[in-house]
Design an enzyme around this catalytic site. Structure first.
Site, PDB file in Angstrom:
ATOM      1  CB  ALA A  70      -0.718  -0.071   1.330  1.00 13.39           C
ATOM      2  N   GLY A 116      -0.758  -5.531   0.603  1.00  9.85           N
ATOM      3  CA  GLY A 116      -2.027  -5.418  -0.097  1.00  9.85           C
ATOM      4  C   GLY A 116      -2.171  -5.990  -1.343  1.00  9.85           C
ATOM      5  CD  GLU A 119      -4.079  -7.753   3.140  1.00  8.56           C
ATOM      6  OE1 GLU A 119      -3.667  -6.524   2.894  1.00  8.56           O
ATOM      7  OE2 GLU A 119      -5.000  -8.144   4.028  1.00  8.56           O
ATOM      8  CD  GLU A 141       0.576  -6.177   5.322  1.00  6.82           C
ATOM      9  OE1 GLU A 141       1.210  -7.169   5.401  1.00  6.82           O
ATOM     10  OE2 GLU A 141      -0.108  -5.952   4.068  1.00  6.82           O
TER      11      GLU A 141
END
Ligand code: NAD
Length: 719
Positions: A70, A116, A119, A141
């Protein structure tokens, strides 16, 4: 909008009804999750959902990596937990719609696929990795105090089982393609992107009714959900083990575990809400703010050259000379040859030079044994290192680094001999750890091309190089030093010349404070435990044993002599008397097998033990301080000294201060570095507490003027 390609996402509908969506964020070398990518994902999901001509989706990347994570600017700007919750739910709802739309979807993963990005891939029903040696997945993360808030803490445990998911989520490591396949995180590997896309299309056509395993009515977690006895037993102790290892300093780890555990008690959609709650808790935590600020934004600024003089063209070292093939010289030779640089490794005898080269051979043989390198790679690297005693071999070097004994006369001698051979444009660097660069440059005929490149031991593992700018060093030399450090894949910080530079000077306050407490009657075990609880990688007494007490004493004696010669007063740290006392007893540190600890003999098993004789030398006081006071002393000593380095101009930037402290001596990462420690606490609180400590333990705790000014007038450390 929903039908056409968007800025970040190109669509191509094949005659087979398979929509090829290619993620390619304009103007950026890598795809990242941001508003533009988000709009692309939204358009993609809407098209798959609503366009009857679309029978399935193949999602791929137009760049050399899939998606690296991200855009953290969006996260840094979040002010409240509610905002964080809402942000994570936006993406998650889109991903869930894709997963549940009733049409097959495949992620074709090329290169890095992290955070992300992973994901996003996990929300596709099938994943194929391009197996070209670059394909890697993972959820890093946690390393910034965050948790995967796009469904990662729910999909991963449901794919691989709760037990296997914990290290993936809590350690955040990179997982190579073959391991990801073995774990069950991805379904297939393909030799090329084209092949992967062809396989993906075929999979969509063969599986028109595909659904996520957890949407099947009879879904069971592999190995059982949170209620199953084996998992429940593991989950009962895992947080305690993790907290023990991290000394409870990293709340993201417990938040991840809680999210996995609670998510394993409810259905998938409820689990996603639980995850967002914990994501929000991470985002607004001080620990995450510290780590995102320093280990992401400041680190990136450094890597982009914030402390490199602008306007000097980029340079590359092709041939490097290293004087002194001891521990440091050998390490520098290895990391440089690894980066493809031709290395001349010089020592006083051929035997010593060969031994330095053999160090690389040892590391490479070890890597081959572990399957991390080949014989060809080893031989190619070794062929780049020439071990010699002849100065003529240095001809043509762009850079020479001396790593001979820490002795001014020897350093001056090798400087003169090397400069007689190297070209006029070459840079000469010293790896001294204590001697001011400006003084060493006096031996040079071109002090403007003389610089300090301070490596850390062991060189192949330590990520930092402290670049020291002497009074005469010019910008071109600094730029060349900076470029070389980047060339060998290390992180440079740039500091001005001063005794101990930045890292050794501040690091010393940590160990010395611990040692001073011993003399005051604080129990040595309490000092050591407090050091670890403070988040430092090693407790102070053990650390002093590792670096050696005799070295510490030698540096202090040298400093006293130098300052006396310059007519400057020298105040010895109270811890130094203890070091002197132990040295006089022959307890000079780990190398001797005895210091503050008794160390097991080399090659034997067993633990080091605090030396029982300490109790006689430094009787433990009846009244012991509480742990927070010990921690404060250890941490304030460092932060305050870093602030002094900043106000004295030894440090040139806050980013260098923070990154240098974490990468150089392991300053507790969750604080975000030595100056961020003060920022996070607030200058006023820091000043108040420093004054309390100064009143009780000595003027060394008097707060740095720079922080006093911030406390009175506002402001914080920022670049
Ligand atoms: P070391 O004793 O392991 O190696 C020094 C090498 O220099 C030896 O191989 C010696 O034979 C060689 N040498 C001595 N005189 C020489 C000469 N005239 N010409 C050529 N070679 C000569 O020492 P080290 O630990 O590698 O430290 C080297 C330098 O790096 C010192 O200045 C030290 O302060 C600095 N440094 C050390 C560390 C550390 O952790 N050891 C960290 C950072 C910097």
């Amino acid at each position: 909008m929903t039908q056409a390609s968007t800025q970040a996402m190109q669509f191509e509908l094949g005659e087979d009804g398979i929509l090829l969506a290619t993620l390619d964020l304009p103007g950026r070398p890598m795809n990242v999750l941001n508003a533009i990518t988000g709009a692309g994902i939204e358009a993609m999901v809407a098209r798959v959902e609503t366009d009857p001509a679309v029978k399935g989706l193949v999602l791929t990347s137009g760049k050399k990596d899939f998606l690296a994570g991200a855009d953290l600017e969006g996260i840094r700007d979040i002010a409240t937990a509610q905002e964080a919750f809402d942000l994570s739910m936006v993406l998650k709802r889109q991903l869930r719609r894709l997963e549940k739309c009733g049409k097959p979807s495949v992620a074709v993963i090329n290169g890095m696929c992290f955070g992300g990005g992973f994901e996003l891939a996990l929300a596709c029903l099938h994943r194929i990795v391009v197996n070209d040696g670059r394909g890697k997945v993972g959820t890093p993360e946690v390393k910034l105090g965050l948790l995967p808030g796009g469904g990662g803490t729910q999909r991963i445990p449901r794919l691989v089982g709760i037990q296997a998911a914990m290290p993936i989520l809590c350690e955040g490591g990179e997982i190579k393609a073959d391991k990801a396949l073995a774990l069950g995180l991805v379904h297939a590997l393909a030799p090329s992107r084209e092949e992967a896309i062809a396989q993906a299309r075929a999979w969509c056509l063969a599986n028109p009714k595909a659904q996520a395993p957890w949407d099947a009515p009879k879904f069971r977690y592999p190995g059982g959900d949170s209620r199953s006895p084996a998992v429940a037993q593991m989950l009962a102790i895992a947080p305690a083990i993790a907290a023990g290892k991290s000394w409870n300093n990293y709340p993201a780890i417990t938040h991840i575990m809680s999210s996995v555990f609670e998510g394993g008690l409810v259905d998938f959609d409820a689990a996603l809400l639980i995850e967002s709650r914990y994501f929000a808790a991470c985002v607004v935590s001080q620990e995450s703010r510290n780590m995102v600020g320093t280990l992401w934004f400041q680190l990136n600024a450094i890597k982009k050259g914030a402390s490199r003089p602008a306007g000097v063209p980029p340079s590359k070292v092709r041939k490097l000379g290293i004087l002194g093939a001891g521990m440091m010289g050998a390490g520098i030779a290895y990391v440089s040859a690894k980066a493809g640089i031709e290395v001349v490794l010089l020592d006083t005898t051929q035997e010593a030079a060969d031994k330095g080269k053999a160090y690389s051979q040892g590391l490479l043989d070890g890597a081959i044994k572990k399957g991390r390198g080949t014989v060809e790679q080893r031989d190619a690297l070794l062929a780049r290192i020439t071990a010699t005693t002849h100065y003529e071999s240095l001809a043509g070097c762009d850079l020479v680094i001396e790593a001979v004994f820490e002795d001014r006369a020897i350093k001056a001698d090798v400087t003169r001999q090397a400069e007689a051979v190297i070209g006029a444009g070459a840079v000469f660097a010293s790896n001294t750890s204590t001697l001011p660069i400006t003084g060493l440059a006096q031996a040079s005929v071109r002090p403007e091309q003389f610089i300090g490149l301070h490596f850390f031991s062991p060189v192949d593992k330590m990520p930092l190089v402290e670049i020291i700018v002497g009074q005469g060093t010019n910008d071109a030399t600094l730029a060349k030093g900076f470029d070389y450090v980047m060339q060998i894949g290390k992180t440079p910080i740039v500091v001005n010349d001063s005794r101990g530079f930045y890292t050794s000077r501040v690091f010393g306050t940590y160990v010395m404070e611990g040692i001073a407490m011993l003399a005051e009657g604080v129990h040595p075990r309490s000092i050591e435990v407090a050091g670890q609880k403070a988040g430092m990688p090693m407790p102070p007494l053990a650390l002093q044993d590792e670096v050696s007490l005799s070295l510490g004493l030698h540096v202090a004696d040298q400093t006293r002599k130098d300052l006396a010669a310059a007519g400057t007063a020298y105040t010895e740290h109270p811890g130094m008397a203890v070091v002197r006392q132990l040295c006089e007893m022959g307890r000079v540190g780990k190398k001797a097998g005895k210091g503050f600890y008794d160390w097991p003999a080399p090659g034997t098993k067993g633990d080091k033990r605090l030396w029982t004789g300490l109790a006689e030398l430094f009787p433990v006081a009846a009244q012991q301080p509480d742990q927070q006071e010990i921690i404060d002393r250890l941490m304030f000593a460092q932060a305050n000294e870093a602030a002094r380095c900043y106000q004295e101009g030894v440090l040139r930037s806050v980013a260098d201060a923070n990154i240098g402290s974490i990468f150089g001596w392991g300053f507790a990462p969750f604080h975000g570095g030595a100056l961020q420690f003060i920022n996070a606490m607030g200058a006023k609180r820091f000043v108040d507490r420093s004054r309390e400590l100064a009143a009780r333990f000595g003027t060394r705790f008097e707060p740095a003027a720079a922080v006093v000014q911030q406390a009175e007038q506002g402001g914080r450390f920022s670049d």
